[in-house]
Design a protein around this motif. Sequence first.
Motif, short mmCIF file in Angstrom:
data_model
loop_
_atom_site.label_atom_id
_atom_site.label_comp_id
_atom_site.label_asym_id
_atom_site.label_seq_id
_atom_site.Cartn_x
_atom_site.Cartn_y
_atom_site.Cartn_z
N TYR A 1 2.35 2.68 -3.22
CA TYR A 1 1.66 3.62 -4.18
C TYR A 1 1.71 4.89 -3.48
CZ TYR A 1 -2.05 5.84 -6.64
OH TYR A 1 -2.73 6.69 -7.52
N TYR B 1 4.94 6.67 -7.12
CA TYR B 1 5.03 5.07 -6.61
C TYR B 1 6.59 4.62 -6.58
CZ TYR B 1 4.32 -0.03 -6.77
OH TYR B 1 4.40 -1.38 -6.51
N ARG C 1 -3.19 2.58 -9.93
CA ARG C 1 -2.66 1.56 -9.19
C ARG C 1 -2.30 0.35 -9.87
NH1 ARG C 1 -3.22 1.63 -3.42
NH2 ARG C 1 -4.21 3.48 -2.65
N ARG D 1 0.93 -1.21 -0.06
CA ARG D 1 0.16 -0.13 -0.08
C ARG D 1 1.04 1.34 0.06
NH1 ARG D 1 -4.39 2.44 0.20
NH2 ARG D 1 -4.97 4.03 1.51
#
Lengths: 797, 139
Positions: B57, B72, B97, B54
């Motif tokens: 990103y 990212y 994502r 998590r």
Amino acid sequence: MEGLTLSEAEQRYYCDLFSYCDTESTKKVASNGRVLELFRAAQLPNDVVMQIMELCGATRLGYFGRSQFYIALKLVAVAQSGLPLRVESLNTVKDLPLPRFVVSKNEQESRHTALYSSDADNPASYSGVIPPPPGRVQVKKGSVSHDAVQQRTSSDQQESTSPVVSPQQSPPTSPHSWRKHNRHPSGGNNERPLAGPGPFWAPFSEAQPGSSTSSDPIWSGHSPPPHQENWVSFADTPPTSALLAMHPASVQDQTTVRTVASATTTNEIRRQSSSYDDPWKITDEQRQYYVNQFKTIQPDLNGFIPGSAAKEFFTKSKLPILELSHIWELSDFDKDGALTLDEFCAAFHLVVARKNGYDLPEKLPESLMPKLIDLEDSTEVGEQTGEVGYSGSPAEAPPSKSPSMPSLNQTWPELNQSSEQWETFSERSSSSQTLTQFDSNIAPADPDTAIVHPVPIRMTPSKIHMQEMELKRTGSDHTNPTSPLLVKPPDLPEENKMSSSVKYTSGNTVTDGYSSSDSYTSDPEQIGSAVTRQRSHSGTSPDNTAPPPPPPRPHPSHSRSSSLDMNRSFSVTPGQQQAGVVAYPPAVPPRPQPSQGAGPHVHRPVDADGLISHTSTSPQQIPEQPNFADFSQFEAFAASGVNKEEDDEIETHSEALQVEKPSDSASSLRVAKADGRVEEKVPANVPTSAGKGTTPLAPPPKPIRRRLKSEDELRPEAEEHTQKTGVIAAVLASQPSIPRSIGKDKKAIQASIRRNKETNTVLARLNSELQQQLKDVLEERISLEVQLEQLRPFSHL
Amino acid sequence: METGIICHRPQNYPLYIRSVPTENELKFHYTVHTSLDVVDEKISAMGKAMVDQRELYLGLLYPTEDYKVYGYVTNSKVKFVMVVDSSNTALRDNEIRSMFRKLHNSYTDIMCNPFYNPGDRIHSRAFDNMVNSMMMQVC
């Protein structure tokens, strides 16, 4: 012409050939054209061919009728078998092998021949194996020299004929493979599945050297030529009808003759291999070689070759890293950074292709895809069939071949020799790069991430411990001061024991230390220093100033007399005095009386004599002194109104005096003599007492002197002095008078009694003083201990 | 519309730049470079927390009037920066994502190649193909 009896096989064979030659379907075969090609393919000398033709009567006819054709064929067989060409042999020779026209029908059972033929037919029916067909197509012209253009045209023809669009890259591959295969027999190399076509190979090899050598230079520029030649030979075989149907155009152009059987088998095989046909297919030999190379790196065929080893291996090929990288991307199917056997073979194959100048495909060809485990069986079969087709070769055949081609082709047979350029990737690694060890780029394991090395943060316990230790040490040190304090008393007595002269002084010094320790902190050093100082004091001069009262005697159990005696014995200065003192103490009580009389005697001898008198006088003096002291004390007390303290003091004094008989005596003498003179100079007093105990006398006199001081303060000194002097004088006077008269004895006794009383009072006073001092000392000790306790927690911080 | 994807090494030099309309590549280069500060800021803000998927990103770094920048970062401090035209409102966060995930996967595949030296410019055709396909999908 004799009748020709042909066997059934021969019949068929001849029929096929005739059909092949009979392009015009006129049942007559011209002398030229395919027949010629066919006869040429028979690999017979021309004169023999001519002879055959003459024998069969074609020359007569000018054409080959069926019968003539058959005869000719039979004669060809005869000639090939090495028999003399005789007409009679046509029928006489039995079991004559069929005439071999390059593609022998006998060997067509082998897949390879079929392959070759299939390869020849490839362009027509399949797109995969390009080289043979185009080569063949071009060779059809019958010219040994070929050029790429022809190849291209053939490829075009192939495209036109074959529904399957073949990657035009195949042509070089098959010549490639052809070369290899050709070389194999020539090199006498490994036993290939082509064992069958071994004998078939022989003619090939015979034909090849010449052609290949000639084509080698051509090969440098073009790959097809040799293949074309090979294919030419194949093409000589009469194609089957099916073949003809399949690629009519190419067949027409081709001069290759194929046997029907071969064609059929070829077709069948080709159909089987069509699905696997692929210019990128790895040939069997190639695969074997790859496997061997794999074994050198990874003995376990089911294992993986790590990326680093593979990189090293492939770097030796001197290909650019970029291309190697691309090859890797293509070949590493599962993207695991390691190569399985299949992946390795694919990579190797791609490297070979690239080395040969073929561009790398964008995507991994199917044939090179690493076969999954569950598909191994089918793939193996496919590979075999594919291998049959010998079509495995890098796709894309640029017209210009790298100069490495001929060398590569030549090196093909010598697979395991290090001299090969591409195969063994010269040991000199082009990049000589260290293996990329993903040291900094390993995604999962990165030191920059939260993998924080726990930094042990010490609270410096050692320091604390050190402090604690120090504290403990200090505590011990703190205790030390107490211990010295505690020890002091025993030490003092010990010291007293050690040296009589030093005893009192040490006691005094100790007391001094005690008194001074009040001001001192609980610093052990100070105390120690004080102790040392005290000791030094004690050790230095017994004639110290203001020696404190002696510490409690180590023998409190001693009675007064005994203590006094003991003190006398110990405290007296070394010498006769001690002896005298020792001797005297027990006789103190009775002695006062006689001493009264002896007092003056004592004095006298003291005055008169020297040391001897000392001893004698000492006992005498003792009673006298106490008498004197008591007397003075009494008077002083009487004058001042004795207080309890004074009584105590007197008691202490008396006790002290008794305890410290000699010194007390001296001091008392001094006290008596110089009552008012509160001189701290005990040593000064001591000498006045006829060299009595010096320093030891100091402590006792001190409190006495103090008390005396107070007493003096209370009363006029003169009175005391005079009284004391008077007393002393009276005592002195009375003492000599004792032995004079009995009546005087009574007086003497009374005087002695008085003296004793005085002594008692003095001693009592001394005792009280000493006790007071003891109390003080104890209080000091308690305070010191308290301070130590207070300091201890601090030290623990 | 315009999309620029750049991978950065810990030393913050680009490994790969691609933008669909190539004429603005320099502009994207500049934009990405400036956004590196924001990336570093976000990384440092994480502190010593474990870097999980998590946190890889970074989300929208900062929006400008013309475009939005997404960031990212991988475990090895390789930063991916994507500049997307603001007019492209169809792009949701999940899509971004997924795009980053694909980029990451492709990047790891590149890393698996022993012939690739970490720090080199990425010339992998597979990577190019993937990026192209992705960008085509977006645009």
